[in-house]
Design a protein around this motif. Structure first.
Motif, short mmCIF file in Angstrom:
data_model
loop_
_atom_site.label_atom_id
_atom_site.label_comp_id
_atom_site.label_asym_id
_atom_site.label_seq_id
_atom_site.Cartn_x
_atom_site.Cartn_y
_atom_site.Cartn_z
N ALA A 1 10.23 16.65 9.18
CA ALA A 1 9.40 15.84 8.28
C ALA A 1 9.40 14.38 8.74
O ALA A 1 10.38 13.91 9.32
CB ALA A 1 9.94 15.93 6.85
N PRO A 2 8.33 13.65 8.47
CA PRO A 2 8.25 12.25 8.92
C PRO A 2 9.26 11.36 8.19
O PRO A 2 9.51 11.55 6.99
CB PRO A 2 6.82 11.84 8.59
N HIS A 3 9.83 10.40 8.91
CA HIS A 3 10.78 9.46 8.31
C HIS A 3 10.05 8.40 7.50
O HIS A 3 10.49 8.01 6.42
CB HIS A 3 11.63 8.80 9.41
N ASN A 4 8.92 7.95 7.99
CA ASN A 4 8.12 6.92 7.32
C ASN A 4 6.85 7.54 6.72
O ASN A 4 6.35 8.54 7.22
CB ASN A 4 7.74 5.82 8.32
N PRO A 5 6.35 6.92 5.66
CA PRO A 5 5.14 7.48 5.02
C PRO A 5 3.93 7.42 5.94
O PRO A 5 3.80 6.50 6.75
CB PRO A 5 4.95 6.59 3.79
N GLU A 6 3.06 8.41 5.78
CA GLU A 6 1.81 8.45 6.52
C GLU A 6 0.65 8.24 5.55
O GLU A 6 0.80 8.41 4.34
CB GLU A 6 1.67 9.78 7.26
N SER A 7 -0.49 7.93 6.06
CA SER A 7 -1.66 7.69 5.20
C SER A 7 -2.27 9.00 4.75
O SER A 7 -2.14 10.04 5.42
CB SER A 7 -2.71 6.87 5.94
N LEU A 8 -2.94 8.96 3.60
CA LEU A 8 -3.64 10.16 3.11
C LEU A 8 -4.70 10.59 4.11
O LEU A 8 -4.90 11.79 4.34
CB LEU A 8 -4.28 9.87 1.75
N GLN A 9 -5.37 9.63 4.75
CA GLN A 9 -6.41 9.97 5.71
C GLN A 9 -5.86 10.78 6.87
O GLN A 9 -6.48 11.75 7.33
CB GLN A 9 -7.09 8.71 6.23
N SER A 10 -4.66 10.42 7.34
CA SER A 10 -4.07 11.17 8.46
C SER A 10 -3.72 12.60 8.03
O SER A 10 -3.85 13.54 8.81
CB SER A 10 -2.84 10.46 9.01
N VAL A 11 -3.31 12.74 6.77
CA VAL A 11 -3.02 14.09 6.26
C VAL A 11 -4.30 14.90 6.17
O VAL A 11 -4.35 16.07 6.58
CB VAL A 11 -2.33 14.00 4.88
N ASN B 1 0.81 -1.22 0.00
CA ASN B 1 0.00 0.00 0.00
C ASN B 1 0.84 1.27 0.00
O ASN B 1 0.31 2.37 0.09
CB ASN B 1 -0.92 -0.01 1.23
N GLU B 2 2.16 1.11 -0.07
CA GLU B 2 3.04 2.29 -0.03
C GLU B 2 2.82 3.13 -1.29
O GLU B 2 2.74 2.61 -2.41
CB GLU B 2 4.50 1.85 0.06
N LEU B 3 2.71 4.42 -1.11
CA LEU B 3 2.40 5.31 -2.23
C LEU B 3 3.59 5.42 -3.18
O LEU B 3 4.69 5.78 -2.78
CB LEU B 3 2.02 6.70 -1.70
N LYS B 4 3.36 5.10 -4.44
CA LYS B 4 4.40 5.19 -5.46
C LYS B 4 4.39 6.60 -6.06
O LYS B 4 3.39 7.31 -5.97
CB LYS B 4 4.14 4.14 -6.55
N PRO B 5 5.51 7.02 -6.68
CA PRO B 5 5.52 8.36 -7.28
C PRO B 5 4.41 8.55 -8.31
O PRO B 5 3.80 9.61 -8.39
CB PRO B 5 6.90 8.42 -7.94
N MET B 6 4.13 7.52 -9.11
CA MET B 6 3.03 7.62 -10.06
C MET B 6 2.54 6.23 -10.42
O MET B 6 3.26 5.44 -11.05
CB MET B 6 3.45 8.38 -11.33
#
Length: 407
Positions: free
Chosen positions: A53-63, A3-8
């Motif tokens: 800035a966060p070291h690990n990715p966060e979810s879109l929902q948290s943003v 589920n990690e967000l890819k650049p595109m």
């Protein structure tokens, strides 16, 4: 992580974009519930966000949760129906969709070869608009002039001032910069003053001519002529006149035919700033307010103020595109290409300050196509009817009359 967000990634974009559109749609659905003016104190946000800035990715929902809890309080809601400051910054569904397409292609269309559609669509839609406004044929891309989308009217007046300055210096000599004089009413937007500062025009050679109630705060041709006589007698060189259609403080309209004649006699560059009120002139009954534009060297209006086009989108037409190109063109080896060298195309990098530029004509194209000129005219006419209704209510209110209020 799967589920990690890819650049595109097309499917990830589809999923996240749906969620973002829902979030934005809900914002607009409830926009009236927010206080128009942000209620926060300076520096409020630093206390709410982490120091790094966060070291690990966060979810879109948290943003999005943070947008709602931490960003919303610091937003002044320009799109609220209760917003009455400055000027409209009107969004529309068509404008949004155009921005989405522009973001999707993400071209940097500084020259024709970098994305031919970006250049050619801009030429076409600005010709459409020029014809809608009944601008002179000299402003069409089929002649020596043409239109270009700038970010703001501040950029538009700067590029034409630079073109006018350089035209004058080619005529009189580069050492005559200190003698060049700019003219405008004291109601003119401060963007002209900033352009003069950037363009090296001496502050003492900027004439902000007094306008008062006797002319409804429009620039008086007589006042201008008297100032020109004094300056020419002192050996100064008038080179730039800016007229306004819809001043910031009172929406005054300068007399373009008379000012244009004066500019022509003194061989000055005549610029017409119709940033706000110009949009009304797509309605035939209001076209009279730009009568005299035939004498102008350049004409500017902001589609992002009253034409359902999301910021930023300021359109500028010039009669002589080569005046801009001579002032603003650079041609390093890495920008050269066969089409440009053969002079078969327009390279908009030479019509503006920055090199890079977005595909902004897409949103103009969508606004014109999805609403059509008839609906755009109805939209403006409705606003004018509302203004007339407001004026009538003000005139009828004895509380305002007792305060010496007048219209």
């Amino acid at each position: 992580m799967d589920n990690e967000l890819k650049p595109m990634d097309a499917e990830q974009l589809r999923e996240r974009a749906h969620k973002m559109v829902d979030f934005i749609a809900d914002y607009y659905k409830n926009i009236e519930d927010f206080p128009v003016l942000s209620q926060v104190e300076p520096g409020y946000l630093r206390n709410l966000l982490p120091e790094s800035a966060p070291h690990n990715p966060e979810s879109l929902q948290s943003v999005l949760d943070d947008v709602q809890k931490k960003i919303f309080p610091g937003v002044t809601h320009w799109q609220s129906p209760n917003y009455f400051a400055y000027y409209p910054s009107n969004s529309s569904i068509a404008g949004f969709l155009g921005e989405m397409l522009s973001a999707a292609f993400n071209v940097i269309g500084f020259s024709w070869v970098t994305s031919p559609a970006a250049t050619e669509l801009e030429m076409i839609v600005l010709d459409w608009l020029a014809k809608l406004l009944k601008l002179p044929d000299d402003f069409l891309s089929s002649g020596k002039g043409g239109g270009v989308i700038q970010g703001t009217a501040s950029e538009a007046v700067l590029v034409v001032l630079l073109a006018a300055r350089d035209r004058a210096l080619r005529r009189f000599g580069k050492d005559y910069l200190k003698k060049l004089v700019v003219y405008a009413s004291d109601q003119t937007h401060s963007a002209l003053q900033k352009a003069c500062q950037i363009g090296g025009i001496h502050p003492e050679n900027c004439r902000w001519l007094k306008a008062d109630i006797s002319t409804n705060y429009a620039l008086s041709p007589n006042v201008l002529s008297e100032e020109l006589s004094r300056d020419t007698a002192r050996g100064l060189i008038p080179f730039f006149l800016c007229a306004t259609v819809g001043t910031t403080s009172s929406t005054a309209v300068d007399p373009l035919p008379e000012l244009g004649s004066i500019a022509k006699r003194h061989e000055m560059w005549f610029h017409v700033d119709a940033a706000y009120a110009g949009s009304a002139c797509v309605c035939p009954e209001y076209r009279q307010y730009i009568d005299g534009v035939e004498e102008a060297d350049s004409f500017n209006m902001n589609l992002h103020k009253w034409f359902l086009t999301n910021f930023d989108c300021s359109v500028l037409w010039v009669k002589d595109r080569h005046a801009l190109i001579r002032s603003l063109s650079t041609n390093p080896e890495y920008l050269k290409n066969k089409a440009s060298e053969a002079e078969l195309v327009v390279d908009y990098k030479d019509w503006q300050i920055p090199l890079g530029r977005r595909f902004r004509s897409l949103k103009v194209w969508l606004v014109l196509r999805l609403y059509g000129t008839e609906n755009l005219q109805k939209y403006i006419r409705n606003h004018i009817r509302l203004a007339e209704r407001f004026e009538a209510l003000v005139r009828e209110d004895p509380r305002l009359l007792h305060q010496g209020f007048s219209l």
